[in-house]
Enzyme design. Structure first.
Site, PDB file in Angstrom:
ATOM      1  N   ASN A 151      -1.568   1.585  -3.787  1.00  0.00           N
ATOM      2  CA  ASN A 151      -0.400   0.968  -4.410  1.00  0.00           C
ATOM      3  C   ASN A 151       0.500   0.236  -3.426  1.00  0.00           C
ATOM      4  O   ASN A 151       1.580  -0.222  -3.793  1.00  0.00           O
ATOM      5  CB  ASN A 151       0.422   2.021  -5.175  1.00  0.00           C
ATOM      6  CG  ASN A 151      -0.275   2.458  -6.441  1.00  0.00           C
ATOM      7  OD1 ASN A 151      -1.185   1.787  -6.922  1.00  0.00           O
ATOM      8  ND2 ASN A 151       0.144   3.594  -6.983  1.00  0.00           N
TER       9      ASN A 151
ATOM     10  N   LYS B 256       0.738   5.684  -2.594  1.00  0.00           N
ATOM     11  CA  LYS B 256      -0.579   5.910  -1.996  1.00  0.00           C
ATOM     12  C   LYS B 256      -1.081   4.583  -1.460  1.00  0.00           C
ATOM     13  O   LYS B 256      -0.512   3.522  -1.744  1.00  0.00           O
ATOM     14  CB  LYS B 256      -1.555   6.481  -3.028  1.00  0.00           C
ATOM     15  CG  LYS B 256      -1.704   5.644  -4.288  1.00  0.00           C
ATOM     16  CD  LYS B 256      -2.620   6.347  -5.275  1.00  0.00           C
ATOM     17  CE  LYS B 256      -2.716   5.577  -6.590  1.00  0.00           C
ATOM     18  NZ  LYS B 256      -3.585   6.234  -7.563  1.00  0.00           N
TER      19      LYS B 256
ATOM     20  N   ASP C 290       4.150   7.803  -7.191  1.00  0.00           N
ATOM     21  CA  ASP C 290       2.738   7.441  -7.046  1.00  0.00           C
ATOM     22  C   ASP C 290       2.501   6.597  -5.807  1.00  0.00           C
ATOM     23  O   ASP C 290       1.733   5.633  -5.837  1.00  0.00           O
ATOM     24  CB  ASP C 290       2.238   6.706  -8.294  1.00  0.00           C
ATOM     25  CG  ASP C 290       0.704   6.701  -8.380  1.00  0.00           C
ATOM     26  OD1 ASP C 290       0.073   7.555  -7.720  1.00  0.00           O
ATOM     27  OD2 ASP C 290       0.159   5.851  -9.100  1.00  0.00           O
TER      28      ASP C 290
END
Length: 528
Positions: A316, A313, A311
């Site tokens: 984050n 991105k 995850d």
């Protein structure tokens, strides 16, 4: 640590980065009319006009796998109590999601047995049959199950009834020298700093030490599905692992109430890269190189410990008060992955999903290096390599399916303004073939370290946070929230009252053992 990096750099010298065909390095013209940040937002952190949040922001999802057999719709499940296969009557045991459960009639079977089930699905929930322990401590089934022939199709045999949950341990109840436990009463709730589909994130203060932390709050009612509970446990485990790395957000403690789960984690007050990208539109190459290198070290640390992040991105990637990065949000992680192992869960934020996931192939750590390529492209170009904002007026071209088609088929064009080295590293990370992708070959992480784009990086010093970041967030104190979106910080700080009916439907035994205190952070607090 010095000997490790000396060995790595010596190996890099004898392991030159493979040459890339010239046509892959030729900068191509790029129309900058369709940028990831098409205009200046009303306030930093707020969405730009025309920005599609479902594609670019906070959109991570898992698409669940379903197996259809004889009318049944089976889904992999985790059984934390005794459960028996309705086909062969043997116990379903093992680690992780050990068996399959029909989401309609609740039939339980081994994975190996699910294709052999001959009884059609009734689409009706079958009343549970209790699994009991006899006087010798062995499991016995109810009378209806015990008289059936093994050759006959079996009804679903459920798990044992939930065990009662012990009351939370309070600090004053602990014996001297035992580990401290926390509760919501130990913290002052200060401000909302984030929100997702499953959780709310608050800035809080530990009353005893006056230290500031972030608190991730998850409603149990939203994660009662077996797979959701697995993901919460995985996030907790990865948080514990991440506490030992400078570029990963670590865990202070975990505790629970009957209605909620609480992660108390490091408070990183510099904001996320999405927030800062909205101010700057695109980053200088030197800035992007610094962030990409620190992210590479964080991903490599996770990979060495068998964790696929899945995850990565802009949302984050956080910046601390000095300007170093910290990755956060481990809810999509896959742990326990050994070298050569693969997984197949279809998950991620749409704009960052690797082609092998979209093709339905088994995959490994390669998907993280693809996502790093997408993120690096966004930092350098100020837009996604798979931008579809131009299709906003065409409903058929403004969907996830169309975006996935673009990721699989579109030729990635590199802005003419980028250097040859930057174009090369983007082509390396964004290779649609995982076996040929940068970081995925025989050299592995060594190929990234030795790439010409990172030639100026002093990797050993970088890992020890001895390299001065190119940008330092402007902060007036440890509680300054200027780098957080006002859409969150303007929210009232409160938790909704518990719903007794909702709590009664929660199987509290699913969350046994969730409590945790980081011994390293505890020792630091005790020194205050």
């Amino acid at each position: 640590m010095r000997s490790f990096w000396t060995e790595i750099l010596n190996a890099a010298a004898s392991h030159p980065f493979p040459s890339v065909p010239g046509d892959l390095l030729s900068p191509l013209d790029l129309d900058y009319g369709d940028e990831l940040f098409p205009n200046v937002p009303a306030a930093p952190g707020m969405p730009c006009t025309g920005e599609d949040r479902s594609i670019y922001r906070r959109g991570a999802r898992r698409w669940r796998k379903l197996y259809r057999v004889n009318g049944h719709i089976f889904q992999a499940k985790r059984f934390n109590r005794r459960a028996f296969c309705a086909y062969c009557q043997d116990r379903i045991w093992g680690l992780g999601r050990q068996g399959f459960k029909c989401i309609q009639c609740k039939l339980l079977v081994h994975k190996k047995c699910h294709k052999l089930v001959q009884k059609p699905c009734s689409n009706e929930h079958v009343d549970p049959i209790e699994v009991k322990d006899d006087a010798n401590g062995e499991s016995t089934l109810g009378r209806a199950a015990s008289v059936r022939s093994r050759a006959e199709p079996e009804p679903p045999l459920p798990e044992t009834p939930p065990a009662p949950v012990a009351a939370p341990v309070r600090n004053e109840d602990l014996e001297p020298g035992s580990q401290r436990q926390y509760s919501l009463e130990d913290f002052e709730l200060i401000r909302v700093i984030g929100r997702g589909s499953y959780a709310k994130v608050l800035m809080v203060e530990l009353k005893r030490t006056k230290r500031v932390y972030a608190m991730k709050v998850i409603k149990k009612a939203l994660v009662t599905d077996d797979e959701d509970i697995d993901w919460v446990q995985t996030e907790k485990h990865v948080f514990e692992t991440a506490s030992n790395h400078p570029f990963l957000v670590g865990l202070h403690s975990c505790f629970q109430t009957p209605s909620r789960l609480f992660f108390v984690i490091e408070f990183v007050r510099g904001g996320d890269l999405m927030f800062h990208m909205q101010r700057q539109r695109r980053l200088p190459e030197e800035h992007a190189r610094f962030y990409a290198a620190e992210i590479s070290l964080a991903l490599h640390f996770l990979h060495e410990r068998g964790v696929i992040y899945r995850d990565l991105k802009l949302d984050n990637v956080l910046l601390d008060h000095e300007g170093h990065i910290k990755l956060t949000d481990y809810g999509m992680c896959k742990e326990g992955v050994r070298p050569g192992d693969t997984t197949s869960t279809f998950c991620g934020t749409p704009n960052y999903i690797a082609p092998e996931i979209l093709r339905g192939e088994e995959y490994g750590f390669s998907v993280d290096w693809w996502a790093l390529g997408v993120l690096t492209y966004e930092m350098l170009a100020g837009r996604s390599p798979f931008d579809i904002s131009h299709a906003a007026d065409n409903p058929d071209q403004n969907t996830e399916d169309y975006l996935f088609q673009v990721i699989l088929e579109k030729t990635i064009r590199i802005p003419r303004s980028l250097s040859v080295k930057a174009a090369s590293v983007l082509k390396g990370f964004l290779n649609k073939s995982p076996s040929e992708r940068l970081g995925c070959g025989e050299g592995g992480f060594l190929d990234i370290v030795s790439h010409p784009f990172f030639k100026s990086i002093e990797w050993e010093m970088l890992e020890q946070k001895q390299v001065v970041p190119p940008f330092k967030p402007r902060l007036e104190g440890e509680r300054d929230l200027a780098n957080f979106p006002p859409e969150f910080t303007d929210e009232p700080v409160h938790l909704t009252p518990d719903n007794d009916t909702e709590i009664a439907d929660i199987d509290q035994s699913e969350f046994e053992g969730f409590e945790y205190v980081n011994p390293l952070l505890m020792s630091l607090e005790d020194c205050v």
